[in-house]
Write an enzyme that holds these catalytic residues in place. Structure first.
Site, PDB file in Angstrom:
ATOM      1  N   ASP A 195       6.681   3.368  -3.457  1.00  0.00           N
ATOM      2  CA  ASP A 195       5.425   3.921  -3.996  1.00  0.00           C
ATOM      3  C   ASP A 195       4.465   2.835  -4.453  1.00  0.00           C
ATOM      4  O   ASP A 195       3.655   3.045  -5.353  1.00  0.00           O
ATOM      5  CB  ASP A 195       5.700   4.878  -5.176  1.00  0.00           C
ATOM      6  CG  ASP A 195       6.747   5.916  -4.847  1.00  0.00           C
ATOM      7  OD1 ASP A 195       6.666   6.487  -3.754  1.00  0.00           O
ATOM      8  OD2 ASP A 195       7.658   6.145  -5.667  1.00  0.00           O
ATOM      9  N   GLU A 196       4.536   1.679  -3.852  1.00  0.00           N
ATOM     10  CA  GLU A 196       3.683   0.564  -4.277  1.00  0.00           C
ATOM     11  C   GLU A 196       2.258   0.700  -3.768  1.00  0.00           C
ATOM     12  O   GLU A 196       1.371  -0.072  -4.152  1.00  0.00           O
ATOM     13  CB  GLU A 196       4.243  -0.781  -3.767  1.00  0.00           C
ATOM     14  CG  GLU A 196       5.609  -1.159  -4.317  1.00  0.00           C
ATOM     15  CD  GLU A 196       6.741  -0.677  -3.414  1.00  0.00           C
ATOM     16  OE1 GLU A 196       6.470   0.139  -2.512  1.00  0.00           O
ATOM     17  OE2 GLU A 196       7.882  -1.120  -3.631  1.00  0.00           O
ATOM     18  N   GLY A 197       2.056   1.677  -2.860  1.00  0.00           N
ATOM     19  CA  GLY A 197       0.733   1.793  -2.233  1.00  0.00           C
ATOM     20  C   GLY A 197       0.737   1.147  -0.857  1.00  0.00           C
ATOM     21  O   GLY A 197      -0.312   0.727  -0.360  1.00  0.00           O
ATOM     22  N   LYS A 198       1.909   1.098  -0.237  1.00  0.00           N
ATOM     23  CA  LYS A 198       2.020   0.494   1.106  1.00  0.00           C
ATOM     24  C   LYS A 198       1.167   1.236   2.125  1.00  0.00           C
ATOM     25  O   LYS A 198       0.627   0.636   3.037  1.00  0.00           O
ATOM     26  CB  LYS A 198       3.481   0.516   1.589  1.00  0.00           C
ATOM     27  CG  LYS A 198       4.411  -0.348   0.787  1.00  0.00           C
ATOM     28  CD  LYS A 198       5.825  -0.235   1.289  1.00  0.00           C
ATOM     29  CE  LYS A 198       6.429   1.148   1.159  1.00  0.00           C
ATOM     30  NZ  LYS A 198       6.585   1.647  -0.216  1.00  0.00           N
ATOM     31  N   ALA A 227       9.922   9.452   2.272  1.00  0.00           N
ATOM     32  CA  ALA A 227       8.838   8.546   1.898  1.00  0.00           C
ATOM     33  C   ALA A 227       7.534   9.291   2.077  1.00  0.00           C
ATOM     34  O   ALA A 227       7.369  10.013   3.045  1.00  0.00           O
ATOM     35  CB  ALA A 227       8.860   7.341   2.807  1.00  0.00           C
ATOM     36  N   GLY A 228       6.646   9.154   1.131  1.00  0.00           N
ATOM     37  CA  GLY A 228       5.359   9.809   1.297  1.00  0.00           C
ATOM     38  C   GLY A 228       4.247   8.802   1.122  1.00  0.00           C
ATOM     39  O   GLY A 228       3.885   8.469   0.017  1.00  0.00           O
ATOM     40  N   HIS A 229       3.763   8.274   2.241  1.00  0.00           N
ATOM     41  CA  HIS A 229       2.634   7.343   2.140  1.00  0.00           C
ATOM     42  C   HIS A 229       1.347   8.142   2.010  1.00  0.00           C
ATOM     43  O   HIS A 229       1.098   9.030   2.807  1.00  0.00           O
ATOM     44  CB  HIS A 229       2.505   6.498   3.404  1.00  0.00           C
ATOM     45  CG  HIS A 229       3.612   5.524   3.575  1.00  0.00           C
ATOM     46  ND1 HIS A 229       4.062   4.720   2.563  1.00  0.00           N
ATOM     47  CD2 HIS A 229       4.345   5.209   4.648  1.00  0.00           C
ATOM     48  CE1 HIS A 229       5.023   3.967   3.009  1.00  0.00           C
ATOM     49  NE2 HIS A 229       5.229   4.237   4.275  1.00  0.00           N
ATOM     50  N   GLN A 267      10.012   3.206   1.136  1.00  0.00           N
ATOM     51  CA  GLN A 267      10.678   2.817  -0.118  1.00  0.00           C
ATOM     52  C   GLN A 267      10.360   1.355  -0.459  1.00  0.00           C
ATOM     53  O   GLN A 267       9.297   0.882  -0.122  1.00  0.00           O
ATOM     54  CB  GLN A 267      12.186   3.047  -0.048  1.00  0.00           C
ATOM     55  CG  GLN A 267      12.585   4.510  -0.041  1.00  0.00           C
ATOM     56  CD  GLN A 267      12.776   5.048   1.366  1.00  0.00           C
ATOM     57  OE1 GLN A 267      13.213   4.332   2.243  1.00  0.00           O
ATOM     58  NE2 GLN A 267      12.452   6.290   1.564  1.00  0.00           N
ATOM     59  N   THR A 290      18.368   3.860  -1.548  1.00  0.00           N
ATOM     60  CA  THR A 290      18.273   4.697  -0.369  1.00  0.00           C
ATOM     61  C   THR A 290      19.359   4.245   0.606  1.00  0.00           C
ATOM     62  O   THR A 290      20.057   3.268   0.346  1.00  0.00           O
ATOM     63  CB  THR A 290      16.836   4.636   0.199  1.00  0.00           C
ATOM     64  OG1 THR A 290      16.668   5.695   1.108  1.00  0.00           O
ATOM     65  CG2 THR A 290      16.548   3.305   0.857  1.00  0.00           C
ATOM     66  N   ALA A 304       4.715  11.493  -4.039  1.00  0.00           N
ATOM     67  CA  ALA A 304       3.887  12.028  -2.949  1.00  0.00           C
ATOM     68  C   ALA A 304       4.645  13.091  -2.158  1.00  0.00           C
ATOM     69  O   ALA A 304       4.049  13.979  -1.566  1.00  0.00           O
ATOM     70  CB  ALA A 304       3.438  10.902  -2.025  1.00  0.00           C
ATOM     71  N   THR A 352       7.608  14.884  -3.466  1.00  0.00           N
ATOM     72  CA  THR A 352       8.212  15.943  -4.275  1.00  0.00           C
ATOM     73  C   THR A 352       7.368  16.352  -5.480  1.00  0.00           C
ATOM     74  O   THR A 352       7.675  17.355  -6.121  1.00  0.00           O
ATOM     75  CB  THR A 352       9.563  15.452  -4.832  1.00  0.00           C
ATOM     76  OG1 THR A 352       9.296  14.265  -5.600  1.00  0.00           O
ATOM     77  CG2 THR A 352      10.547  15.115  -3.727  1.00  0.00           C
ATOM     78  N   ASP A 370      -6.675  -1.489 -11.088  1.00  0.00           N
ATOM     79  CA  ASP A 370      -7.613  -0.663 -11.869  1.00  0.00           C
ATOM     80  C   ASP A 370      -6.910   0.236 -12.882  1.00  0.00           C
ATOM     81  O   ASP A 370      -7.497   0.597 -13.902  1.00  0.00           O
ATOM     82  CB  ASP A 370      -8.454   0.210 -10.918  1.00  0.00           C
ATOM     83  CG  ASP A 370      -7.577   1.034  -9.981  1.00  0.00           C
ATOM     84  OD1 ASP A 370      -6.814   0.440  -9.206  1.00  0.00           O
ATOM     85  OD2 ASP A 370      -7.636   2.284 -10.047  1.00  0.00           O
TER      86      ASP A 370
HETATM   87  P1  GDP Z   1       3.496   4.109  -0.719  1.00  0.00           P
HETATM   88  O1  GDP Z   1       4.638   5.032  -0.437  1.00  0.00           O
HETATM   89  O2  GDP Z   1       3.939   2.730  -1.033  1.00  0.00           O
HETATM   90  O3  GDP Z   1       2.437   4.176   0.334  1.00  0.00           O
HETATM   91  O4  GDP Z   1       2.833   4.606  -2.057  1.00  0.00           O
HETATM   92  P2  GDP Z   1       2.219   6.038  -2.352  1.00  0.00           P
HETATM   93  O5  GDP Z   1       1.295   6.413  -1.257  1.00  0.00           O
HETATM   94  O6  GDP Z   1       3.263   7.010  -2.721  1.00  0.00           O
HETATM   95  O7  GDP Z   1       1.449   5.747  -3.696  1.00  0.00           O
HETATM   96  C1  GDP Z   1       0.304   5.151  -3.698  1.00  0.00           C
HETATM   97  C2  GDP Z   1      -0.695   6.038  -4.404  1.00  0.00           C
HETATM   98  O8  GDP Z   1      -1.565   5.222  -5.085  1.00  0.00           O
HETATM   99  C3  GDP Z   1      -1.535   6.855  -3.467  1.00  0.00           C
HETATM  100  O9  GDP Z   1      -1.930   8.038  -4.087  1.00  0.00           O
HETATM  101  C4  GDP Z   1      -2.747   5.962  -3.223  1.00  0.00           C
HETATM  102  O10 GDP Z   1      -3.917   6.658  -2.867  1.00  0.00           O
HETATM  103  C5  GDP Z   1      -2.879   5.329  -4.551  1.00  0.00           C
HETATM  104  N1  GDP Z   1      -3.413   3.962  -4.544  1.00  0.00           N
HETATM  105  C6  GDP Z   1      -3.150   2.961  -3.651  1.00  0.00           C
HETATM  106  N2  GDP Z   1      -3.769   1.844  -4.049  1.00  0.00           N
HETATM  107  C7  GDP Z   1      -4.418   2.141  -5.206  1.00  0.00           C
HETATM  108  C8  GDP Z   1      -5.211   1.383  -6.117  1.00  0.00           C
HETATM  109  O11 GDP Z   1      -5.437   0.192  -5.959  1.00  0.00           O
HETATM  110  N3  GDP Z   1      -5.667   2.032  -7.227  1.00  0.00           N
HETATM  111  C9  GDP Z   1      -5.423   3.331  -7.475  1.00  0.00           C
HETATM  112  N4  GDP Z   1      -5.917   3.880  -8.577  1.00  0.00           N
HETATM  113  N5  GDP Z   1      -4.675   4.082  -6.644  1.00  0.00           N
HETATM  114  C10 GDP Z   1      -4.183   3.487  -5.519  1.00  0.00           C
END
Ligand code: GDP
Length: 424
Positions: A13-16, A39-41, A222, A237, A297, A299, A331
């Site tokens: 969930d790092e925002g990948k 995984a929910g991107h 993940q 996982t 994202a 669940t 932010d």
């Molecule tokens: P992933 O599985 O690593 O892709 O992570 P997720 O998609 O589950 O979580 C990322 C969440 O953070 C999503 O809702 C994105 O839209 C959001 N997001 C990504 N980058 C940023 C950021 O720089 N700032 C903010 N506020 N939200 C972000």
């Protein structure tokens, strides 16, 4: 670029999703190398949030070939739903999507027994989608792969054999009684016909693409600390989420990879159970959770929240061989007076070197903290390093110095363009 890996440097969930989406603009082929539909991107497109579970995030860019590698476990029903949802948004998905014949299948019995196991005392907080049990069959050499669907006789026989064993192992799961290989094939007839067009040899395709000078992006799900080998076992996982899993999960050799990008938030979150040394007290966590919208994202589960954990990040830099670090969600910390970081651990009064392998040891570790002054200013509008508040820059520069990996980009908002690219 020729072959770049994007890997989560924390617990996922790092925002990948956003980073892969951005890097896909410069890629020809994007491939997923492990994990399943847990995984929910999240990717934001024209103000709409799209959550991708199995389809690589590169799908959002026209013309990109998107591949699901042998390291992934596939739930056919969910894959179809996801493809159709994307097509309903006007994206052409099927002509660009390929699924490895060697990817393992998640079967209904995997979901049934996982739901049961997760309700019992050995629960580890999975998403209950059958992923762990599909990987269990893979490792036990009793699994079924996408390619096996096209050999129905053998497929049905293996399903039946596995069901017999599962019924003995899980007598309290009643739904297993009615399942059979023949019934599954009958239920899936249309689904298998739908899938046939997508089945391909991902390894062969990627080799050919790299030979032809095309640019390949390998996308993980993940994060490192959930990797089966390198994560906080057993709260992990069931697959190789770290960078070494990337070539393995798509059928390339390790030397094919020439760039590894790690993604970390400016703080930390974790979903499910397991040790989390930098976890905040709930009152503080609730504030961060709201600011960062830290809910799963897939669940919708509230994520556990904590501050950045430097020993864990250093460990991720090492086991992944990170070349670059991307820091997301800066932010989210804009409103905090103080930004804290775990700079080390102590165990039984002694400093710990590296990252403890045993979950019990990690649980007993006492974090050593350092506080940085907050910046109390909005960062979302920043597009250059110099436009970030001085305290934010100082924090980031300290992080990159301490973990020895250059920060090449900082995400300052969920939107596609909310990013500070750092000149190297
Ligand atoms: P992933 O599985 O690593 O892709 O992570 P997720 O998609 O589950 O979580 C990322 C969440 O953070 C999503 O809702 C994105 O839209 C959001 N997001 C990504 N980058 C940023 C950021 O720089 N700032 C903010 N506020 N939200 C972000």
């Amino acid at each position: 670029m020729p072959c770049t890996v994007v890997v989560g440097a924390q617990w996922g969930d790092e925002g990948k999703g956003k980073i892969v989406d951005a890097l896909s603009a410069a890629a020809d082929v994007v491939a997923r190398y492990q994990g399943g539909p847990n995984a929910g991107h999240s990717v934001i497109r024209e103000g709409r949030t799209i959550v991708l579970h199995l389809v690589p995030s590169g799908v959002m860019h026209e013309g990109r070939r998107c591949l699901i590698g042998n390291g992934v476990v596939v739930d056919l029903q969910r894959l179809r739903e996801e493809v159709e949802a994307l097509e309903a948004l006007g994206l052409d998905v099927r002509p660009r999507l390929g699924v490895s014949a060697a990817a393992h299948l998640i079967l209904p019995q995997h979901r049934a027994v996982e739901a049961f196991a997760e309700a019992g005392p050995g629960a580890i907080g999975t998403t209950g989608r059958g992923i762990g049990f599909a990987y269990r069959d893979k490792a036990a050499r009793t699994g079924l792969r996408v390619g096996d669907l096209f050999e129905p006789g053998r497929f049905a026989a293996v399903v039946d054999r596995n069901l017999e064993r599962l019924r003995r192992e899980f007598p309290a799961v009643p739904s297993l009684a009615a399942m059979s290989g023949a019934a599954l094939l009958a239920e899936w007839r249309e689904l298998v016909a739908w899938l046939e067009f997508l089945v391909c040899d991902v390894s062969l395709e990627l080799h050919a693409a790299l030979h032809a000078g095309r640019r390949v992006l390998l996308e993980g799900a993940q994060g490192t600390l959930l990797d089966l080998d390198h994560g906080t076992y057993p709260y992990v996982t069931s697959s190789a989420a770290s960078a070494a899993g990337a070539p393995l999960g798509v059928g390339l050799g390790p030397r094919a990879v020439d760039r590894v990008i790690g993604v970390t938030k400016s703080y930390a979150t974790r979903v499910g159970l397991g040790p989390f040394p930098s976890e905040m007290p709930e009152e503080e966590a609730a504030r961060l959770r709201e600011a960062g919208e830290e809910y799963g994202a897939t669940t919708g589960r509230p994520r556990r929240c904590g501050w950045l954990d430097l020993p864990a990040l250093r460990y991720a830099a090492r086991v992944n061989g990170l070349d670059e670090l991307v820091v997301t969600k800066l932010d989210v910390l804009d409103g905090f007076d103080e930004v804290r970081v775990v700079v080390g651990y102590e165990l039984d009064g002694r400093p710990v070197e590296g990252f403890p392998a045993a979950a019990g040891a990690l649980e007993r570790c006492e974090p050593v903290w350092r506080a940085f002054p907050g910046w109390r200013a909005p960062t979302t509008g920043a597009r250059r390093w110099s436009e970030l508040p001085a305290n934010a820059r100082a924090y980031l520069e300290w992080v990159e110095r301490e973990c020895g990996v250059p920060i090449t980009s900082v995400s300052v908002g969920p939107e596609r363009d909310a990013e500070v690219q750092r000149a190297r």
